[in-house]
Design a protein around this motif. Structure first.
Motif, PDB file in Angstrom:
ATOM      1  N   LEU A  66       0.828  -1.212   0.000  1.00  0.00           N
ATOM      2  CA  LEU A  66       0.000   0.000   0.000  1.00  0.00           C
ATOM      3  C   LEU A  66       0.862   1.261   0.000  1.00  0.00           C
ATOM      4  O   LEU A  66       0.466   2.292  -0.530  1.00  0.00           O
ATOM      5  N   GLU A  67       2.039   1.141   0.597  1.00  0.00           N
ATOM      6  CA  GLU A  67       2.961   2.283   0.671  1.00  0.00           C
ATOM      7  C   GLU A  67       3.974   2.274  -0.473  1.00  0.00           C
ATOM      8  O   GLU A  67       4.985   2.975  -0.429  1.00  0.00           O
ATOM      9  N   ASN A  68       3.690   1.440  -1.499  1.00  0.00           N
ATOM     10  CA  ASN A  68       4.540   1.330  -2.701  1.00  0.00           C
ATOM     11  C   ASN A  68       5.975   0.915  -2.391  1.00  0.00           C
ATOM     12  O   ASN A  68       6.927   1.340  -3.055  1.00  0.00           O
ATOM     13  N   LYS A  69       6.117   0.068  -1.362  1.00  0.00           N
ATOM     14  CA  LYS A  69       7.438  -0.473  -1.026  1.00  0.00           C
ATOM     15  C   LYS A  69       7.616  -1.843  -1.686  1.00  0.00           C
ATOM     16  O   LYS A  69       6.641  -2.509  -2.020  1.00  0.00           O
ATOM     17  N   ARG A  70       8.872  -2.240  -1.847  1.00  0.00           N
ATOM     18  CA  ARG A  70       9.172  -3.522  -2.482  1.00  0.00           C
ATOM     19  C   ARG A  70       8.909  -4.657  -1.493  1.00  0.00           C
ATOM     20  O   ARG A  70       9.271  -4.569  -0.317  1.00  0.00           O
ATOM     21  N   VAL A  71       8.271  -5.712  -1.990  1.00  0.00           N
ATOM     22  CA  VAL A  71       7.956  -6.874  -1.153  1.00  0.00           C
ATOM     23  C   VAL A  71       8.492  -8.126  -1.826  1.00  0.00           C
ATOM     24  O   VAL A  71       8.286  -8.337  -3.024  1.00  0.00           O
ATOM     25  N   LEU A  72       9.190  -8.953  -1.058  1.00  0.00           N
ATOM     26  CA  LEU A  72       9.689 -10.228  -1.589  1.00  0.00           C
ATOM     27  C   LEU A  72       8.660 -11.309  -1.313  1.00  0.00           C
ATOM     28  O   LEU A  72       8.442 -11.710  -0.162  1.00  0.00           O
TER      29      LEU A  72
END
Length: 318
Positions: A66-72
């Motif tokens: 939701l915060e446009n962060k990268r997720v693995l």
């Protein structure tokens, strides 16, 4: 044709209990939680509904997306979450009584995950659990007609919306109108139906309690299949709804401050002019001077436009 079910004593008791809790929520202005809690509950809803379908993402990972962060994480799981975020953001744009809106929502929810997102199935399917066929869905040639009948029931039947939302949820899963995504769509659409009469359901994470009772959820669907009516599933879902409302009442603070009252009243009154008296009628536990201070603050914050003076004063939200 009306779907088969029986209104049992248990259903009547649950509906009465739910109605009392909704009355308490409305009276204490808990139907629209503060922004931070709305966000938290929305994340919990998405995570729970998708985990039921095998998605591996945690609430923390969904928050990061939701915060446009990268997720693995597996790309499919990320796409499922991104699609669910999009559809829940647009929840208020869908009409729960229109089949075309259900198809539109499914197209967003399953975009990039299946070939025929948003299209009712025309082929035959069965639901297999392990090596066992759990459920044989109606023939693909019947789906369109069955869905039209189900929406007619939803629009025209006189039963309470609490009951109709549960019946719709069960019948939707029984018909299995799409090739995939039926579980998450059924839960989403029940929320949307309930929201039409009870705004509290927009941010109530009912799915998190379904997830905790996932085996019961599937057992009640199966029991209703065997009985040929949705009564066991209606009772189960009403219990889940009642428990969700209990959690909401216990977790919320009933102390409202100026900004809370102004925000709630803005959602209620919309673009209509109102007086201090109208404002006071919504918050019966505050004094006239407190109401005046609230409205003065909202004018100073540029939330309100003020017209007239003294007893003839009226306000309008910008």
């Amino acid at each position: 044709m009306k779907p088969p079910y029986i209104i049992t004593e248990k259903i009547v008791a649950l509906v009465a209990s739910i109605s009392e809790k909704i009355g308490e929520i409305n009276a204490t202005h808990l139907y629209k939680p503060a922004t931070e809690l709305r966000k938290k509950n929305r994340i919990k809803t998405i995570q729970s509904s998708l985990e039921i379908e095998g998605n591996t993402l945690t609430e923390e990972q969904i928050t990061a997306l939701l915060e446009n962060k990268r997720v693995l994480a597996p790309q499919k799981d990320i796409l499922e979450v991104q699609n669910a975020i999009k559809v829940y953001e647009q929840l208020n744009t869908f009409n729960p009584f229109q089949l075309k809106d259900l198809e539109k929502a499914h197209a967003i929810l399953m975009n990039g995950l299946i070939d025929n997102a948003g299209k009712l199935r025309t082929t035959n399917v069965g639901i297999v659990k392990g090596s066992k066929v759990e459920h044989i869905s109606p023939s693909g040639t019947m789906v369109n007609g069955l869905m039209k009948e189900l929406f007619e029931y939803l629009k025209k039947d006189k039963d309470l919306i609490l009951i109709k939302s549960c019946v719709f949820h069960y019948e939707f899963e029984f018909i299995h109108p799409f090739l995939d995504g039926n579980g998450r769509m059924g839960r989403l659409w029940q929320t949307l139906i309930l929201m039409q009469q009870y705004p509290v359901f927009e941010y109530l994470p009912v799915e998190s309690l379904i997830k905790k009772k996932q085996s019961d959820y599937y057992n009640k669907l199966s029991e209703s299949d065997k009985k040929g009516n949705s009564t066991p599933f209606i009772e189960f879902m009403l219990e889940i709804i009642s428990a969700s409302l209990d959690e909401h009442l216990q977790s919320q603070s009933v102390t409202l401050h100026t900004e809370d009252r102004i925000r709630l009243f803005a959602a209620k009154i919309g673009k209509n002019k109102f007086s201090r008296k109208d404002y006071l009628q919504s918050f019966k536990n505050i004094s006239a001077p407190t109401a005046s201070r609230d409205l003065k603050w909202a004018v100073e914050q540029d939330f309100l436009t003020k017209f007239g003076n003294l007893r003839l004063t009226e306000y309008l939200f910008k």
